[in-house]
Design a protein around this motif. Structure first.
Motif, PDB file in Angstrom:
ATOM      1  N   GLU A 139       0.835  -1.207   0.000  1.00 11.85           N
ATOM      2  CA  GLU A 139       0.000   0.000   0.000  1.00 11.85           C
ATOM      3  C   GLU A 139       0.866   1.253   0.000  1.00 11.85           C
ATOM      4  OE1 GLU A 139      -0.420  -2.408   2.538  1.00 11.85           O
ATOM      5  OE2 GLU A 139      -1.926  -3.478   1.357  1.00 11.85           O
ATOM      6  N   ASP A 140       1.886   1.275   0.861  1.00 14.30           N
ATOM      7  CA  ASP A 140       2.773   2.440   0.920  1.00 14.30           C
ATOM      8  C   ASP A 140       3.537   2.622  -0.390  1.00 14.30           C
ATOM      9  OD1 ASP A 140       1.933   3.002   3.467  1.00 14.30           O
ATOM     10  OD2 ASP A 140       3.655   2.055   4.448  1.00 14.30           O
ATOM     11  N   TYR A 141       3.977   1.498  -0.980  1.00 14.33           N
ATOM     12  CA  TYR A 141       4.712   1.594  -2.242  1.00 14.33           C
ATOM     13  C   TYR A 141       3.806   2.125  -3.349  1.00 14.33           C
ATOM     14  CZ  TYR A 141       7.754   0.373  -6.139  1.00 14.33           C
ATOM     15  OH  TYR A 141       8.531   0.441  -7.258  1.00 14.33           O
ATOM     16  N   ASN A 142       2.562   1.669  -3.377  1.00 13.04           N
ATOM     17  CA  ASN A 142       1.628   2.119  -4.412  1.00 13.04           C
ATOM     18  C   ASN A 142       1.295   3.600  -4.288  1.00 13.04           C
ATOM     19  OD1 ASN A 142       1.449  -0.320  -5.753  1.00 13.04           O
ATOM     20  ND2 ASN A 142      -0.197  -1.069  -4.440  1.00 13.04           N
ATOM     21  N   GLN A 143       1.420   4.165  -3.095  1.00 14.16           N
ATOM     22  CA  GLN A 143       1.133   5.592  -2.895  1.00 14.16           C
ATOM     23  C   GLN A 143       2.288   6.478  -3.367  1.00 14.16           C
ATOM     24  OE1 GLN A 143       0.110   6.098   1.207  1.00 14.16           O
ATOM     25  NE2 GLN A 143      -1.839   4.998   1.022  1.00 14.16           N
ATOM     26  N   ARG A 144       3.448   5.925  -3.533  1.00 14.31           N
ATOM     27  CA  ARG A 144       4.608   6.716  -3.947  1.00 14.31           C
ATOM     28  C   ARG A 144       4.523   7.084  -5.418  1.00 14.31           C
ATOM     29  NH1 ARG A 144      10.264   4.914  -1.348  1.00 14.31           N
ATOM     30  NH2 ARG A 144       9.674   5.212   0.808  1.00 14.31           N
TER      31      ARG A 144
END
Length: 201
Positions: A139-144
């Motif tokens: 999830e955090d990677y996809n927000q970058r």
């Protein structure tokens, strides 16, 4: 196996050793000695043929070895081992020159790290499983922004046949050969070839 001492004299053995080792391709001073180096905390690491001068003080040797092993000079206890691995001297006096202990090419300097809090203790410099790695959730990677995943998605929206190889070729100005997906490609040519035919190269 027959004992070689019955066949070769000491001078023959020395001559054979000199022949096998051959002349060094690098010039070196007469006072230079090539020593291997091992470390009490580094079980999987050793340094081969470190060039040391016999006129260096033990303190200077320790300072040089610090750059290889990370052990603080004050925490080093140096042992000189012969070709059989037997300790022939403990190099305890920092003001004595290395040549005092008569080191020979191929001898080993073994560093005993006396610091219980050393960075190399317990395998910290060799065992990468002890190092905590940074991990990021999906999830955090996809927000970058500006990630390879987003770059790839954008390129595939623009061209569904996009590949990284095509992108590299495009940026370097080279032409990309398309892969042939047709299973019947050159089928007519293949029909004219029989097993056992000869070819001209």
């Amino acid at each position: 196996m027959a004992d070689l001492k019955n066949f070769l004299s000491q001078s023959d053995v020395a001559a054979l050793k000199a022949y096998v080792q051959g002349p060094s391709s690098q010039a070196r001073a007469d006072s230079t000695v090539l020593l291997h180096c091992t470390h009490s905390n580094l079980k999987n690491t050793s340094f081969f043929e470190l060039r040391l001068d016999r006129h260096m003080t033990i303190l200077s040797v320790k300072e040089k070895l610090k750059s290889h092993t990370g052990t603080a000079v004050g925490a080093m206890l140096l042992q000189l081992k012969d070709l059989n691995g037997t300790v022939v001297a403990t190099l305890a006096d920092d003001n004595t020159v290395l040549g005092f202990y008569s080191p020979q090419d191929g001898f080993t300097l073994h560093i005993v790290d006396m610091d219980p809090n050393s960075s190399s203790a317990d395998g910290w410099l060799e065992d990468v499983s002890k190092v905590k790695k940074y991990e990021i959730s999906e999830e955090d990677y996809n927000q970058r922004e500006n990630t390879y995943r987003k770059f790839k998605e954008q390129k595939l929206r623009e061209d569904p046949t996009w590949t990284l190889q095509k992108e590299i070729a495009k940026r370097s100005g080279k032409e990309v050969k398309e892969s042939i997906a047709d299973p019947e490609h050159q089928a007519e040519v293949a029909q004219g070839i029989a097993v056992g035919n000869r070819c001209e190269v």
